[in-house]
Design a protein around this motif. Sequence first.
Motif, mmCIF file in Angstrom:
data_model
loop_
_atom_site.group_PDB
_atom_site.id
_atom_site.type_symbol
_atom_site.label_atom_id
_atom_site.label_comp_id
_atom_site.label_asym_id
_atom_site.label_seq_id
_atom_site.Cartn_x
_atom_site.Cartn_y
_atom_site.Cartn_z
ATOM 1 N N LEU A 169 0.832 -1.206 0.000
ATOM 2 C CA LEU A 169 0.000 0.000 0.000
ATOM 3 C C LEU A 169 0.866 1.256 0.000
ATOM 4 C CD1 LEU A 169 -2.899 1.234 0.274
ATOM 5 C CD2 LEU A 169 -2.488 1.258 2.745
ATOM 6 N N TYR A 170 1.893 1.268 0.834
ATOM 7 C CA TYR A 170 2.777 2.439 0.929
ATOM 8 C C TYR A 170 3.442 2.720 -0.412
ATOM 9 C CZ TYR A 170 5.783 5.694 3.536
ATOM 10 O OH TYR A 170 6.400 6.818 4.024
ATOM 11 N N ARG A 171 3.939 1.684 -1.063
ATOM 12 C CA ARG A 171 4.593 1.876 -2.347
ATOM 13 C C ARG A 171 3.597 2.250 -3.447
ATOM 14 N NH1 ARG A 171 9.719 -0.109 -3.634
ATOM 15 N NH2 ARG A 171 9.224 0.836 -5.643
ATOM 16 N N LEU A 172 2.436 1.596 -3.447
ATOM 17 C CA LEU A 172 1.452 1.862 -4.499
ATOM 18 C C LEU A 172 0.871 3.266 -4.412
ATOM 19 C CD1 LEU A 172 -0.405 -1.572 -4.560
ATOM 20 C CD2 LEU A 172 1.020 -0.623 -6.394
ATOM 21 N N THR A 173 0.859 3.827 -3.209
ATOM 22 C CA THR A 173 0.325 5.187 -3.028
ATOM 23 C C THR A 173 1.447 6.203 -2.856
ATOM 24 O OG1 THR A 173 0.125 4.909 -0.614
ATOM 25 C CG2 THR A 173 -1.786 4.287 -1.963
ATOM 26 N N HIS A 174 2.684 5.778 -3.164
ATOM 27 C CA HIS A 174 3.858 6.663 -3.102
ATOM 28 C C HIS A 174 4.006 7.332 -1.736
ATOM 29 C CE1 HIS A 174 4.329 6.001 -7.386
ATOM 30 N NE2 HIS A 174 3.073 6.353 -7.576
ATOM 31 N N GLY A 175 3.804 6.531 -0.691
ATOM 32 C CA GLY A 175 4.006 7.016 0.670
ATOM 33 C C GLY A 175 2.850 7.807 1.248
ATOM 34 N N HIS A 176 1.777 7.929 0.505
ATOM 35 C CA HIS A 176 0.645 8.717 0.998
ATOM 36 C C HIS A 176 -0.139 7.987 2.082
ATOM 37 C CE1 HIS A 176 -3.411 10.570 0.921
ATOM 38 N NE2 HIS A 176 -2.731 11.684 0.686
ATOM 39 N N ASP A 177 -0.242 6.659 1.964
ATOM 40 C CA ASP A 177 -1.078 5.892 2.893
ATOM 41 C C ASP A 177 -0.254 4.828 3.611
ATOM 42 O OD1 ASP A 177 -3.894 6.924 2.390
ATOM 43 O OD2 ASP A 177 -3.237 6.461 0.346
ATOM 44 N N PHE A 178 -0.261 4.911 4.928
ATOM 45 C CA PHE A 178 0.473 3.990 5.794
ATOM 46 C C PHE A 178 -0.545 3.324 6.712
ATOM 47 C CE2 PHE A 178 3.675 3.604 9.485
ATOM 48 C CZ PHE A 178 4.152 2.388 9.030
ATOM 49 N N LYS A 179 -1.129 2.228 6.232
ATOM 50 C CA LYS A 179 -2.273 1.622 6.915
ATOM 51 C C LYS A 179 -2.179 0.101 6.871
ATOM 52 C CE LYS A 179 -5.257 5.412 5.307
ATOM 53 N NZ LYS A 179 -6.411 5.758 4.428
#
Length: 499
Positions: A169-179
């Motif tokens: 998730l972190y990589r796919l959202t370029h660090g925007h979402d950490f969940k």
Amino acid sequence: MSNYVIGLDQSTQGTKVLLFDELGDIIYKQSRNHTQLINNDGWISHDLDEIYQNVILLMNDLVQHAGVPIKDIVGVGLSVQRETAAAWAKDTGKSLTNAIVWQDGRAVDIVETLQQQGLSEEIKLKTGITLSPYFTAAKLAWMLKNVPAVRDAAEQHNLCLGTMDTWLLYRLTHGHDFKTEPSNASRTQLLDIHNIQWDQSLCDAFGVPMQSLATVEQSNALFGKTDFDGIFPKPLPIHCMLGDSQAALYGQGCENIGDVKATIGTGSSVMMNIGDQPVQSSDVVTSIGWKINGRMTYVAEGNINYAGAVIQWLVNDLKLIDSASQAELLARQAVPEDQTCLVPAFSGLGAPYWNTHAKATLTGMTRTTGRPEVVRAALNSIVFQINDILNAIDRKLAIKTQILKVDGGVTANSYLMQFQSDMSNVVVDVPDIEELSAFGVAYCAGRALMVYGNLHLNKVLKYHKYKRTIDESVRKAILMNWQQAISQVCQSQDVSAMV
């Protein structure tokens, strides 16, 4: 206009992408394996960057070859291998070390120290899972202790730690979402499964900084949006994340108390829905199945480290067979009276034995034991372990399992499925698709996105049923032989500890 949902399943051996239509039918599927990094100590690692690149390559293939309008693909569900530990830099998203795979037992010394400190019972009560190096917390603790880049990032407050769902998730959202979400978080041994929050005392015990852990959302939350590095012209919502075993449980429609399934992949997860209360057991673990629309579902579970991996051992290491498909034919050629047993404790034994130091053993061989008998023993070991877990779950909940739903590539082996029915005295239901983890998260995401409405996709699955065919006396004799083999392995460890 049709709508399509992507089921992305990042598993131990590789990554699969499947595209489902609004009736739950598979429109497209493709997979890519990644390298299993195994050193001389038996440590098992994965290259996080290789896995991420495989995801991107698979998505590019889907767009190029699925044959549907890209604008009609409306969302993504993400299923992942569980307990595997990842560490990366918060500012760049760059991986700091290879992932430590769930099978890996290198953190055994950390676990033994916690046991000596008398923390085992507290950890089990809070997390529902037995203190073990196979869960994520001990692996993260090992990284922090032994990998300078991870330790430095922690000191600079620039560290992200998590399971594979959080990493992707972190990589796919370029660090925007950490969940993350409860099914994966509950397998870390850092989450209090009663209040669904990271626990400070657990983090302190393992030396894991709580600020390096992701926010815990419900399992069908909108986790973020991704265009898969520019492959999609419009970002797609990731509207479900689940651990692969829970995703399969959900895909199989096991939404009632007492429903049971076994996912038979590299390892195996035997899981029963136990409702909205975390009933605990000494033999099996209690985890979170999912939290969907505010409702909690807990599960009782036993895990096997070597299931399908035993067949790969026959192919890659012993070279007794050329491919997994040969195993069934050879097993059927074995001498019926042969009592060779394999206890596949290549990295210890998990539930319900909980023997970290056990070693793999072949017992009961005679001069007539040959290639077919060893192959059959390997297949049978999968069934015996699943049966022992089923018995442990049944005893705890006072429920006799009648139907066992199964999934995973190994279920194509009809010898294995019939033997499971015979040994466990259950009806074994094999669905017409293997990829239940991808199916489960696509279904969950599709529900959140209103693609499926009131349609219950698990109702469209077609099952092949296996029913018991052997006498009870024969069944008991075969199981007794297995129990003697298990006892020999465990007693040998007790003896070695005394030397």
